[in-house]
Design a protein around this motif. Structure first.
Motif, mmCIF file in Angstrom:
data_model
loop_
_atom_site.group_PDB
_atom_site.id
_atom_site.type_symbol
_atom_site.label_atom_id
_atom_site.label_comp_id
_atom_site.label_asym_id
_atom_site.label_seq_id
_atom_site.Cartn_x
_atom_site.Cartn_y
_atom_site.Cartn_z
ATOM 1 N N SER A 41 0.769 -1.217 0.000
ATOM 2 C CA SER A 41 0.000 0.000 0.000
ATOM 3 C C SER A 41 0.811 1.284 0.000
ATOM 4 N N ALA A 201 1.649 6.519 -1.690
ATOM 5 C CA ALA A 201 0.696 5.424 -1.517
ATOM 6 C C ALA A 201 0.243 4.946 -2.893
ATOM 7 N N ASP A 204 -3.236 -1.447 -3.163
ATOM 8 C CA ASP A 204 -2.618 -2.605 -2.515
ATOM 9 C C ASP A 204 -2.650 -3.832 -3.425
ATOM 10 N N SER A 239 -5.140 3.154 0.227
ATOM 11 C CA SER A 239 -3.761 2.986 0.706
ATOM 12 C C SER A 239 -3.302 4.217 1.473
#
Ligand SMILES: [Zn+2]
Length: 569
Positions: A41, A201, A204, A239
């Motif tokens: 993430s 970020a 994921d 994330s």
């Protein structure tokens, strides 16, 4: 007209994810790529991260491809509840002023109004001739190397992957970033230029997996594509929320939504479907991020900024309007007929193919043509010396003339008749000196842009000279080619008369038109006063800011204005 099917750019993010997984499966990934996927993430870019200092904070929602009118329609439509609540009601008789926000009027993007160039300029405050990033793809003649972080004329996604696995944009951007200048804790979600930030970020691993299957099942299925792009935008925000949960909020936060643009390119009714996407996917993600700030008592004292890179103009999704790369009716045919060996449309070419004398890069409404001094490589298999500039009379002008003739009369390449609006060229200069400004080829000679516009007024090409100079002059102005083609396009033309350089899509951008260029710049302050925000914005960047002022504005909101000796624009 034979043409490459236009999935390339629109599927960059999907291919990025598919490519990451494939590369892993095939065991030929780099360590960093493995880390990217395994870690999932988020990725910290500094160890340790800079300490968070607290208010005033800035939270930027970077909406890819959402023009000013589109965002205003979303706000006024009232369906985007989180946006509406944040901004409050518009104040009657005070344009741009909302109860808690101010929307600056007439903010123009740089040229080209195309993703990678525009975001790089927005987050550095410098035009493309200084950043070194003139588009979604380009040729750096001083390196004899083709870059394609968002491939348009090529199909390989190596550089698209490297944007996230290897900070490609940080390596190729030649000026300081906002994050380096701000010197405060900075998180990014999905943003392409990361140099100087503390954390980035990305969606994921689970999202990666579902995207790969959506990609496999969904080619040609509109709804599947929309869901896949939404998964990217939602996954990035999710994330980010995890990172905030772990480390707290940052002083400067950029939440980037690449999926909006990708969806608008392929949506059948592009502008309406873009608005619907912003009202649902984006508004919900905005609400979740604001909630995370609220729960930590961090919403007060956080300026919330909405910006975009460019707008969108609907086009015909067919091979007659998509100016492609292969076949006798496409722009490269003009170069071949003029006697140039054209670089293959591949990211990397083999040693045996390195004898090219012309290189082409596509940006939607614009195409860049790079020319070699052919006296350095007259015979097949000769490798040109790309550090040398081309010759004006022997290399540049024949190409300007040939494209102009092809578009005016169909000469040589009948399929190009009527497809070009303007052909630009300029005096070649050696690398290491500032590139010369582009001029317009009027059919007989090169004319300075201002002089051309005096004789041929074109109010539809908004602020053309200043923005072309930002693209073409400066230390990296030569990254925008030796001849520049502007496709005929714009909302004032019937859709059947609009053209674009790429595979087939329902919508494109990149031009100097108001529709492609006018972007939102909204500053909100939860519980704040719109009139006061108008004062603050004007004090920082004047009454008529442009895309290059966004960096300066964010620094001012953070209480970290640029020193007086900042580079002039
Ligand atoms: Zn974009």
């Amino acid at each position: 007209m034979k043409i490459r099917r236009g999935w390339t750019l629109a599927l960059v993010v999907l291919a990025l994810l598919a490519g990451a997984v494939l590369a892993l499966l095939m065991g030929r990934t780099s360590g960093e790529l493995a880390e990217l996927v395994a870690e999932g993430s988020h990725k910290t870019l500094r160890e340790p991260m800079r300490p968070a200092r607290g208010a005033p904070r800035v939270l930027v929602f970077a909406l890819d491809g959402v023009g000013a009118d589109e965002l205003e329609a979303v706000i006024r439509g009232g369906r985007a509840r989180n946006l509406a609540h944040l901004l409050g009601k518009p104040r009657r008789g005070e344009p741009g002023v909302y109860r808690h926000a101010y929307a600056a009027p007439g903010v123009l993007s740089i040229l080209p109004s195309t993703t990678y160039a525009a975001w790089t300029s927005l987050f550095t405050g410098e035009p493309a001739g200084r950043t070194g990033v003139p588009g979604n793809e380009w040729f750096a003649r001083e390196e004899d190397r083709f870059y394609a972080p968002a491939p348009v004329s090529v199909t390989e996604h190596t550089h698209a992957l490297q944007v996230y696995s290897d900070q490609l944009m940080g390596r190729v951007t030649r000026v300081p970033t906002l994050y380096e200048r701000a010197g405060v804790r900075t998180y990014l979600s999905l943003a392409s230029l990361q140099r100087g930030a503390d954390l980035v970020a990305i969606p994921d691993g689970t999202t990666f997996g579902s995207l790969v299957s959506a990609f496999a099942e969904g080619v040609g299925k509109e709804e599947a594509k929309r869901d896949a792009y939404a998964a990217v935008d939602e996954g990035g925000a999710r994330s980010l929320l995890e990172a905030i949960g772990k480390y707290g909020v940052a002083d400067l936060q950029v939440v980037y939504f690449p999926g909006i643009d990708l969806w608008t390119h392929v949506a059948r009714n592009p502008l309406a479907q873009e608005r619907a996407y912003v009202e649902t996917v984006v508004d919900s993600a905005v609400g979740q991020v604001l909630d995370a700030y609220r729960r930590r008592g961090a919403l007060r004292g956080t300026y919330v900024v909405f910006v975009a890179d460019h707008g969108h103009t609907p086009v015909m999704d067919d091979s007659a309007h998509a100016l492609g790369t292969d076949g006798p009716d496409e722009p490269p045919a003009v170069l071949r007929r003029a006697g140039f060996r054209v670089r293959p449309f591949e990211l990397e070419v083999s040693d045996g193919e390195r004898d090219y004398q012309a290189v082409v890069a596509y940006q939607g409404a614009m195409a860049y043509v790079y020319l070699a001094d052919r006296s350095s490589c007259p015979r097949p298999k000769d490798r040109c010396d790309w550090r040398r500039p081309p010759r004006m009379n022997e290399d540049v002008l024949p190409v300007a003339r040939a494209f102009d003739a092809a578009s005016r009369t169909g000469a040589g390449v009948p399929g190009l008749r009527g497809t070009l609006d303007l052909v630009f060229a300029r005096e070649p200069r050696p690398f290491g000196t500032d590139a010369a400004p582009y001029q317009v080829w009027d059919g007989q000679r090169l004319v300075p842009i201002a002089e051309y516009l005096r004789a041929h007024p074109r109010p539809d090409l908004v602020d053309l000279q200043r923005r072309m100079d930002g693209l073409a002059t400066g230390p990296y102005g030569n990254h925008a080619g030796d001849v520049l083609l502007l496709a005929r396009t714009g909302p004032q033309l019937p859709i059947r008369q609009r053209y674009y350089f790429s595979g087939r899509y329902h919508s494109w951008h990149g031009s100097p038109s108001d529709q492609d260029s006018r972007i939102p710049l909204v500053v909100a302050l939860p519980g704040g006063d719109g009139r006061q925000l108008r004062q603050q914005v004007r004090a920082a960047v004047g009454e008529h800011p442009g895309q290059l002022d966004v960096t300066r504005l964010i620094l001012a909101l953070l209480g970290r204005p640029l020193p007086a000796a900042a580079p002039a624009r």
